[in-house]
Each structure stands twice: as C-alpha cells, then as structure tokens.
Design a protein around this motif. Structure first.
Motif, mmCIF file in Angstrom:
data_model
loop_
_atom_site.group_PDB
_atom_site.id
_atom_site.type_symbol
_atom_site.label_atom_id
_atom_site.label_comp_id
_atom_site.label_asym_id
_atom_site.label_seq_id
_atom_site.Cartn_x
_atom_site.Cartn_y
_atom_site.Cartn_z
ATOM 1 N N LEU A 137 -8.800 9.465 32.965
ATOM 2 C CA LEU A 137 -8.762 8.840 34.329
ATOM 3 C C LEU A 137 -10.079 8.401 34.791
ATOM 4 O O LEU A 137 -10.212 7.258 35.722
ATOM 5 N N ILE A 138 -10.842 8.904 34.439
ATOM 6 C CA ILE A 138 -12.353 8.220 34.905
ATOM 7 C C ILE A 138 -12.589 6.811 34.240
ATOM 8 O O ILE A 138 -12.848 5.913 34.764
ATOM 9 N N ASN A 139 -12.175 6.663 32.659
ATOM 10 C CA ASN A 139 -12.332 5.507 32.130
ATOM 11 C C ASN A 139 -11.535 4.409 32.796
ATOM 12 O O ASN A 139 -11.810 3.217 32.344
ATOM 13 N N GLY A 140 -10.388 4.788 33.254
ATOM 14 C CA GLY A 140 -9.395 3.988 33.703
ATOM 15 C C GLY A 140 -9.462 3.664 35.075
ATOM 16 O O GLY A 140 -8.707 2.905 35.782
ATOM 17 N N ASN A 141 -10.517 4.096 35.909
ATOM 18 C CA ASN A 141 -10.828 4.029 37.059
ATOM 19 C C ASN A 141 -9.711 4.535 38.018
ATOM 20 O O ASN A 141 -9.533 4.049 39.182
ATOM 21 N N TYR A 142 -9.087 5.443 37.601
ATOM 22 C CA TYR A 142 -8.061 6.087 38.504
ATOM 23 C C TYR A 142 -8.563 6.995 39.462
ATOM 24 O O TYR A 142 -7.696 7.401 40.291
ATOM 25 N N ILE A 143 -9.691 7.587 39.051
ATOM 26 C CA ILE A 143 -10.176 8.397 40.124
ATOM 27 C C ILE A 143 -11.749 8.181 40.397
ATOM 28 O O ILE A 143 -12.112 7.478 39.437
ATOM 29 N N ALA A 144 -12.331 8.350 41.360
ATOM 30 C CA ALA A 144 -13.905 8.333 41.746
ATOM 31 C C ALA A 144 -14.536 9.399 41.755
ATOM 32 O O ALA A 144 -13.838 10.466 42.672
ATOM 33 N N ILE A 145 -15.514 9.810 41.386
ATOM 34 C CA ILE A 145 -16.123 11.092 41.341
ATOM 35 C C ILE A 145 -17.512 10.932 41.876
ATOM 36 O O ILE A 145 -18.048 12.144 41.735
ATOM 37 N N GLU A 146 -17.958 10.004 42.419
ATOM 38 C CA GLU A 146 -19.380 9.933 43.012
ATOM 39 C C GLU A 146 -19.234 10.734 44.362
ATOM 40 O O GLU A 146 -18.401 10.854 45.111
ATOM 41 N N LYS A 147 -20.312 11.344 44.339
ATOM 42 C CA LYS A 147 -20.785 12.177 45.637
ATOM 43 C C LYS A 147 -19.762 13.472 45.739
ATOM 44 O O LYS A 147 -19.340 14.050 44.743
ATOM 45 N N ARG A 148 -19.021 13.692 46.936
ATOM 46 C CA ARG A 148 -18.115 14.461 47.261
ATOM 47 C C ARG A 148 -16.707 14.178 46.920
ATOM 48 O O ARG A 148 -15.886 15.036 46.811
#
Length: 213
Positions: A137-148
């Motif tokens: 998911l992170i590698n495919g940019n399906y989710i963003a996990i910066e900050k909150r």
C-alpha cells in the motif's frame, strides 16, 4: 481527501482479510452461538486491541523499508508474490468447515475479551500479513502515512476487522445451510481471483517501471 482514502483502504484490506474461516472466526462463531452477541462483541474488542499494535508497528517498519531506495526493486517484485500468496492461502484454506472445530470448551471459563486478546496474541501469521500489505500500500501510494494520516489508516483497519468478523459470523449463524456454498465459491474462487488481478496489475507496474523503455 487523504484521510477518507486512508480509512477506506484500511477498512477494505482488513475487511477482506477477516473473511477466511481461520481459528479466530471459528472461536468467534462458537462464542456468538453459545454466549450471544454481547460476549462476541467483547471478544472482537479483545482481538482488535492486539491488532492495533501489530498494524501500527508493521506500518512503521514497512515505511522504513520503502524509504530504502536500494530495496525498492525487491519490494516491487515482492508485492507480486505476496498478492499471489494471499490468493493461494485463501484457496488452500477454503476446505475448512465449522463442524470440524469445537474449541470453545478450552476457553469458556475466561472472559470473551481475554480470549480475543490471547488468541490474537499468538496469531503470529498476522505479522508477515500486515507487513506485506503495508509494503504494498505504501509503495503503491494507496495510503499516506505522514504525520497523523497513519492513525486514520490504522483506525480504518480496526473498523474493517471488527465489522468483517462480525458480518461473517452473523451471516453464518443466520444461514448455516449456506456455509458450504460460502466455503465452496466465495473463499476459494472470488477472493483468490481478486488477489490474482491485483498481482497482474502489480506485474504491469513492475514491467512499466523497470523494463519498458
């Protein structure tokens, strides 16, 4: 928009992941049948109270791997095999039936919440499961996990696990005659095909990223 996307992606991943008739669902089914909906809710709360830590720390670990540029190509290829493995695991476990499991007697003297905590604490397969999913998911940019934003994703996964297990157990309890059909078609056919399609999409992305000139 990123908040909603994180919640929805987390919900979808965990909802699908909670569908296989593993031992957590078998015990949940027995608790619901023998002790009722209230006890089953406490059991689910015990399950997700452990899962929140697993998901959060595997998410942090996966993010560190993705940020390592030397590992990016390996991670891209890993995603293909991981998705195919998920499809196969659904297919391989599709022949399990509820009648072959009657494990509640071993745990009945404990509270449903503690049963959920204990059983999910020894569910070691969830560590590679969530690490692989989070990498994908992170590698495919399906989710963003910066900050909150990562907390919204974790929240979505917990809600998905809760309602996925709840829906599955209630449906099986309401329509026990359909359990065989469920095990025969949905788990071994539809869900594995879903992961095969995702694997093909990932293969195309790898080809486009590394080989297409």
């Amino acid at each position: 928009m990123k908040v909603i996307k994180n919640i929805l992606v987390g919900f979808l991943v965990s909802f699908i992941g909670s569908v296989p008739l593993g031992y957590l669902n078998f015990i949940g089914f027995e608790i619901y049948s023998e002790l009722g909906i209230k006890s089953f809710i406490f059991y689910l709360l015990g399950v997700i109270s452990v899962e929140v830590f697993v998901i959060y720390f595997t998410l942090i670990f996966a993010n560190q791997l993705v940020n390592n540029k030397k590992l990016m190509k390996i991670i891209d290829f890993f995603a293909v095999f991981f998705l195919l493995f998920l499809g196969y695991s659904f297919y391989a476990h599709s022949n399990q039936t509820l009648e072959n499991h009657n494990d509640l007697e071993k745990f009945i003297k404990y509270s449903p919440f503690l049963i959920g905590v204990f059983l999910n604490s020894i569910n070691f397969l969830q560590v590679p499961f969530w690490t692989g999913w989070n990498l994908y998911l992170i590698n495919g940019n399906y989710i963003a996990i910066e900050k909150r934003l990562k907390y919204y994703y974790v929240f979505g996964t917990l809600v998905g696990t809760f309602f996925g297990m709840l829906a599955l157990v209630i449906i099986l309890n309401l329509f026990p005659q359909n359990t065989a059909s469920f095990s025969r078609y949905i788990v071994p056919v539809i869900i594995p095909l879903f992961f095969v399609v995702l694997a093909l999409i990932q293969m195309y992305k790898v080809y486009k990223k590394y080989y297409k000139k």
